[in-house]
Scaffold this motif. Structure first.
Motif, PDB file in Angstrom:
ATOM      1  N   TRP A 138      32.644 -26.283  -0.540  1.00  0.00           N
ATOM      2  CA  TRP A 138      32.030 -25.345  -1.481  1.00  0.00           C
ATOM      3  C   TRP A 138      32.532 -23.919  -1.303  1.00  0.00           C
ATOM      4  CZ3 TRP A 138      28.723 -21.138  -0.486  1.00  0.00           C
ATOM      5  CH2 TRP A 138      28.290 -20.472  -1.637  1.00  0.00           C
ATOM      6  N   ILE A 139      32.504 -23.442  -0.082  1.00  0.00           N
ATOM      7  CA  ILE A 139      32.877 -22.037   0.132  1.00  0.00           C
ATOM      8  C   ILE A 139      34.339 -21.805  -0.245  1.00  0.00           C
ATOM      9  CG2 ILE A 139      33.390 -22.369   2.610  1.00  0.00           C
ATOM     10  CD1 ILE A 139      31.717 -19.270   1.021  1.00  0.00           C
ATOM     11  N   GLY A 199      29.899 -16.377 -17.491  1.00  0.00           N
ATOM     12  CA  GLY A 199      29.768 -17.832 -17.355  1.00  0.00           C
ATOM     13  C   GLY A 199      29.033 -18.174 -16.072  1.00  0.00           C
ATOM     14  N   LEU A 200      28.197 -19.201 -16.129  1.00  0.00           N
ATOM     15  CA  LEU A 200      27.427 -19.584 -14.940  1.00  0.00           C
ATOM     16  C   LEU A 200      27.977 -20.864 -14.336  1.00  0.00           C
ATOM     17  CD1 LEU A 200      24.930 -19.300 -13.077  1.00  0.00           C
ATOM     18  CD2 LEU A 200      23.772 -20.863 -14.655  1.00  0.00           C
ATOM     19  N   VAL A 201      28.425 -20.779 -13.097  1.00  0.00           N
ATOM     20  CA  VAL A 201      28.802 -21.984 -12.358  1.00  0.00           C
ATOM     21  C   VAL A 201      27.587 -22.408 -11.546  1.00  0.00           C
ATOM     22  CG1 VAL A 201      30.320 -22.979 -10.605  1.00  0.00           C
ATOM     23  CG2 VAL A 201      31.221 -21.291 -12.231  1.00  0.00           C
ATOM     24  N   LEU A 202      27.158 -23.650 -11.737  1.00  0.00           N
ATOM     25  CA  LEU A 202      25.970 -24.153 -11.040  1.00  0.00           C
ATOM     26  C   LEU A 202      26.389 -25.167  -9.991  1.00  0.00           C
ATOM     27  CD1 LEU A 202      22.873 -24.587 -10.792  1.00  0.00           C
ATOM     28  CD2 LEU A 202      23.127 -26.370 -12.528  1.00  0.00           C
ATOM     29  N   THR A 203      26.018 -24.918  -8.760  1.00  0.00           N
ATOM     30  CA  THR A 203      26.290 -25.884  -7.695  1.00  0.00           C
ATOM     31  C   THR A 203      24.991 -26.401  -7.116  1.00  0.00           C
ATOM     32  OG1 THR A 203      28.384 -24.841  -7.075  1.00  0.00           O
ATOM     33  CG2 THR A 203      27.340 -26.228  -5.416  1.00  0.00           C
ATOM     34  N   GLU A 204      24.830 -27.705  -7.131  1.00  0.00           N
ATOM     35  CA  GLU A 204      23.714 -28.352  -6.438  1.00  0.00           C
ATOM     36  C   GLU A 204      24.332 -29.086  -5.252  1.00  0.00           C
ATOM     37  OE1 GLU A 204      22.219 -31.990  -7.871  1.00  0.00           O
ATOM     38  OE2 GLU A 204      20.161 -31.613  -7.270  1.00  0.00           O
ATOM     39  N   SER A 256      28.490 -18.579   8.652  1.00  0.00           N
ATOM     40  CA  SER A 256      29.924 -18.546   8.358  1.00  0.00           C
ATOM     41  C   SER A 256      30.177 -18.354   6.857  1.00  0.00           C
ATOM     42  CB  SER A 256      30.557 -19.841   8.855  1.00  0.00           C
ATOM     43  OG  SER A 256      31.685 -20.161   8.082  1.00  0.00           O
ATOM     44  N   GLU A 257      29.406 -19.059   6.029  1.00  0.00           N
ATOM     45  CA  GLU A 257      29.572 -18.902   4.576  1.00  0.00           C
ATOM     46  C   GLU A 257      29.255 -17.469   4.160  1.00  0.00           C
ATOM     47  OE1 GLU A 257      28.548 -23.479   3.128  1.00  0.00           O
ATOM     48  OE2 GLU A 257      26.926 -22.064   3.494  1.00  0.00           O
ATOM     49  N   GLN A 258      28.172 -16.944   4.715  1.00  0.00           N
ATOM     50  CA  GLN A 258      27.795 -15.564   4.384  1.00  0.00           C
ATOM     51  C   GLN A 258      28.912 -14.600   4.774  1.00  0.00           C
ATOM     52  OE1 GLN A 258      23.825 -14.371   5.583  1.00  0.00           O
ATOM     53  NE2 GLN A 258      23.053 -16.452   5.387  1.00  0.00           N
ATOM     54  N   ASP A 277      36.140 -23.473  -2.519  1.00  0.00           N
ATOM     55  CA  ASP A 277      36.275 -23.510  -3.979  1.00  0.00           C
ATOM     56  C   ASP A 277      35.654 -22.275  -4.619  1.00  0.00           C
ATOM     57  OD1 ASP A 277      37.446 -25.870  -3.480  1.00  0.00           O
ATOM     58  OD2 ASP A 277      36.046 -27.126  -4.599  1.00  0.00           O
ATOM     59  N   THR A 278      34.542 -21.818  -4.040  1.00  0.00           N
ATOM     60  CA  THR A 278      33.889 -20.639  -4.591  1.00  0.00           C
ATOM     61  C   THR A 278      34.784 -19.417  -4.429  1.00  0.00           C
ATOM     62  OG1 THR A 278      31.705 -21.529  -4.198  1.00  0.00           O
ATOM     63  CG2 THR A 278      31.864 -19.139  -4.360  1.00  0.00           C
ATOM     64  N   ILE A 279      35.383 -19.278  -3.259  1.00  0.00           N
ATOM     65  CA  ILE A 279      36.285 -18.143  -3.040  1.00  0.00           C
ATOM     66  C   ILE A 279      37.463 -18.228  -4.004  1.00  0.00           C
ATOM     67  CG2 ILE A 279      37.933 -17.186  -1.382  1.00  0.00           C
ATOM     68  CD1 ILE A 279      35.806 -17.894   0.794  1.00  0.00           C
ATOM     69  N   ALA A 280      37.957 -19.440  -4.229  1.00  0.00           N
ATOM     70  CA  ALA A 280      39.085 -19.606  -5.152  1.00  0.00           C
ATOM     71  C   ALA A 280      38.691 -19.218  -6.575  1.00  0.00           C
ATOM     72  CB  ALA A 280      39.586 -21.046  -5.105  1.00  0.00           C
ATOM     73  N   ARG A 281      37.418 -19.485  -6.943  1.00  0.00           N
ATOM     74  CA  ARG A 281      36.960 -19.141  -8.296  1.00  0.00           C
ATOM     75  C   ARG A 281      36.684 -17.655  -8.432  1.00  0.00           C
ATOM     76  NH1 ARG A 281      34.031 -24.369  -8.224  1.00  0.00           N
ATOM     77  NH2 ARG A 281      32.317 -23.420  -7.097  1.00  0.00           N
ATOM     78  N   ARG A 282      36.495 -16.962  -7.292  1.00  0.00           N
ATOM     79  CA  ARG A 282      36.234 -15.524  -7.296  1.00  0.00           C
ATOM     80  C   ARG A 282      35.092 -15.132  -8.241  1.00  0.00           C
ATOM     81  NH1 ARG A 282      37.671 -11.995  -4.898  1.00  0.00           N
ATOM     82  NH2 ARG A 282      39.328 -11.948  -3.389  1.00  0.00           N
ATOM     83  N   PRO A 283      33.914 -15.686  -8.061  1.00  0.00           N
ATOM     84  CA  PRO A 283      32.817 -15.267  -8.939  1.00  0.00           C
ATOM     85  C   PRO A 283      32.494 -13.797  -8.688  1.00  0.00           C
ATOM     86  CG  PRO A 283      31.950 -16.479  -7.078  1.00  0.00           C
ATOM     87  CD  PRO A 283      33.452 -16.597  -7.001  1.00  0.00           C
ATOM     88  N   ASP A 284      31.969 -13.146  -9.712  1.00  0.00           N
ATOM     89  CA  ASP A 284      31.594 -11.736  -9.551  1.00  0.00           C
ATOM     90  C   ASP A 284      30.443 -11.597  -8.560  1.00  0.00           C
ATOM     91  OD1 ASP A 284      33.510 -11.231 -11.441  1.00  0.00           O
ATOM     92  OD2 ASP A 284      32.085 -11.173 -13.110  1.00  0.00           O
TER      93      ASP A 284
END
Lengths: 339, 339
Positions: free
Chosen positions: A110-111, A94-99, A131-133, A113-120
């Motif tokens: 964003w960071i 599945g593709l999560v798209l963030t603009e 910091s995000e990196q 929520d992204t960590i919570a979603r644990r994308p591959d």
């Protein structure tokens, strides 16, 4: 992302000991859970990044990947999304798209929520903060930069285009037609724009032609930017017989400027664009341009990110896909030359 | 999606009893788990749909929503995604984007993966099958159709545009300029195309003008489609003085056909498009067109879907946002009329 190549991974308890915190605290940081003070979190993340800790068993796959962009642009947004979609369909991800949108700075969540979603994995066209990196590295979420706009550390994988070669081929084409006074509209201060400009200069120098300062304009990569820059370039005495625009949208603006001044394309002015987006064949005359394989770049970045997400190591951290000159009807030999 | 308005929700055990299966089996179906025979699953889903069962406590929110499209198109894809993104940013919801791509029929896993992801809601531009719709209803995942291409059941929420009004305003504008022989290029057999065509006819009839069969062409909503249709329309004797194209891309093709035949826009031929996408201002002359508020439509559909996902009931199952005629330079009074 390939920290594990350089440093042998350490255990979670080693990191806890070094940071002077408990193992559960380190675990919380790794798994993106709350209840850790900000400075402790930062210290643990720094150590994780430094020592290259990764879970010994791969984290549970979410079967999601993320594509992150600053602002979707009409002409290239769909090219990139299509490329990513083609690959995720194949892998059934599945593709999560963030603009981020116009107010990037406000999207602080964003960071988290992204960590919570644990994308591959992540493919990003947007520039992520240091910091995000670090937070992504600390959680073992690999990211690949698509079409990087600025210098990247050596270990950040990226997929770009051969912008320097592209710029060079555009100007070589114009020189081959007999043009001697070729103006260029550079884009903003981003790597890919600089590379195009340098390729242009290199072609002039190879042909023994001088590089005039007043033949170089800078403008945003929009039709308006191209329009204003072209008006400046074309209104000076001894106007150029050809303009190499920073992208196809700028070229649309160059056409408009030519019309304003009563110049015909290509009889009075040759124009070359960059990108080869659908607009290039919709304008009159169809635009000679340097094709940037955006869809293929997005596909390559996605394949690379997914491979890293599966725990594979990249044989190559960065690749550039070839650009190609597409000759259409906006370029012709000059009727009047300065030389 | 407002089944619960019509029927009092029933218990899971009532559905199990009626279907002649165990409660765990019904639970499996509701939660999208495997281990249920296909026919049993279908029977349970039908009952769930019929009786309007919904979990008494709302399902755990995933903070994800899905946007589903058949194939992203360059000109409108970004408009829609931008609208959705603007709303999900505000609500801090992650957006999963699915493009079925050219081989829609092969993407059988979509519904399974979507159910597994448990999105809070779905906005779909693609046409979902009856079975897909039933499976979503059975899991209480609300969906909103954006810009519906075909007839929908009364209880399916949708957001569209006032296509009939838009078609009518385009042709009224041309009649107002003095055109009497106005051709139209209809799109494929989809609701919004039919509405535009009927609006055109209605404007002609209101003005007491005849509708000639040979003034109506049908073509795909592409520049190529518009080009071929326009060549047919313009090559017949007593050619029309104006063409109302099915969308902006078709209008690009009409411009091309006019050039081929040595006709000037708007001096020899007036052209009106539909959509008002960025291309409309990039072509020469800038295109008079009917603005369809795609971004606003996407925003409205997303707000509606998220509200339904929170368990709110919609006061309105369908809405159409207003189109608006944007007059630019591709329309002018006819120099030669047939009347």
């Amino acid at each position: 992302m390939s920290a594990e190549d350089a440093v042998k991974p350490v255990t979670i308890s080693y990191i806890a000991e070094t940071a002077g915190v408990s193992v559960p605290t380190v675990s919380k940081v790794i798994n993106g859970r709350s209840g850790v003070a900000a400075d402790t979190r930062a210290r643990v993340e720094a150590l994780i990044t430094q020592y290259g800790y990764r879970k010994s068993s791969p984290a549970q796959r979410s079967n999601l990947m993320e594509l992150v962009v600053d602002e979707l642009e009409h002409q290239w947004g769909v090219e990139i999304i299509r490329g990513v979609q083609e690959v995720v369909r194949e892998h059934r991800i599945g593709l999560v798209l963030t603009e981020f949108g116009p107010e990037r700075s406000t999207i602080r969540y964003w960071i988290d929520d992204t960590i919570a979603r644990r994308p591959d994995c992540i493919v990003t066209v947007a520039q992520l903060s240091e910091s995000e990196q670090n937070q992504l590295r600390a959680r073992g979420i690999p990211f690949v930069v698509l079409d990087p706009g600025s210098e990247l550390p050596d270990d950040v994988p990226y997929v770009g285009a051969t912008n320097w070669n592209g710029g060079r081929s555009a100007t070589r084409h114009l020189i081959g037609l007999g043009h001697r006074d070729i103006a260029v509209i550079g884009g903003p201060d981003q790597l890919f724009c600089q590379a195009r400009l340098d390729g242009h200069r290199s072609a002039l120098q190879s042909a023994g032609l001088p590089v005039h300062d007043d033949d170089v304009a800078r403008a945003p990569l929009t039709a308006e930017g191209g329009h204003e820059a072209a008006l400046r370039l074309l209104r000076r005495s001894g106007r150029p017989t050809a303009i190499f625009a920073g992208n196809d949208l700028q070229a649309v603006g160059v056409y408009r400027a030519a019309r304003t001044l009563g110049l015909r394309v290509p009889a009075d002015l040759s124009v070359v664009g960059f990108d080869d987006l659908p607009i290039a064949t919709m304008i009159d005359p169809p635009l000679t341009t340097v094709r940037q394989p955006l869809t293929e770049m997005a596909m390559a970045a996605t394949e690379l990110a997914l491979a890293l997400g599966r725990g594979e190591t990249a044989t190559q951290t960065g690749i550039e896909l070839a650009t190609r000159l597409i000759v259409r009807e906006s370029t012709a030999p000059p009727v009047v030359g300065r030389d």
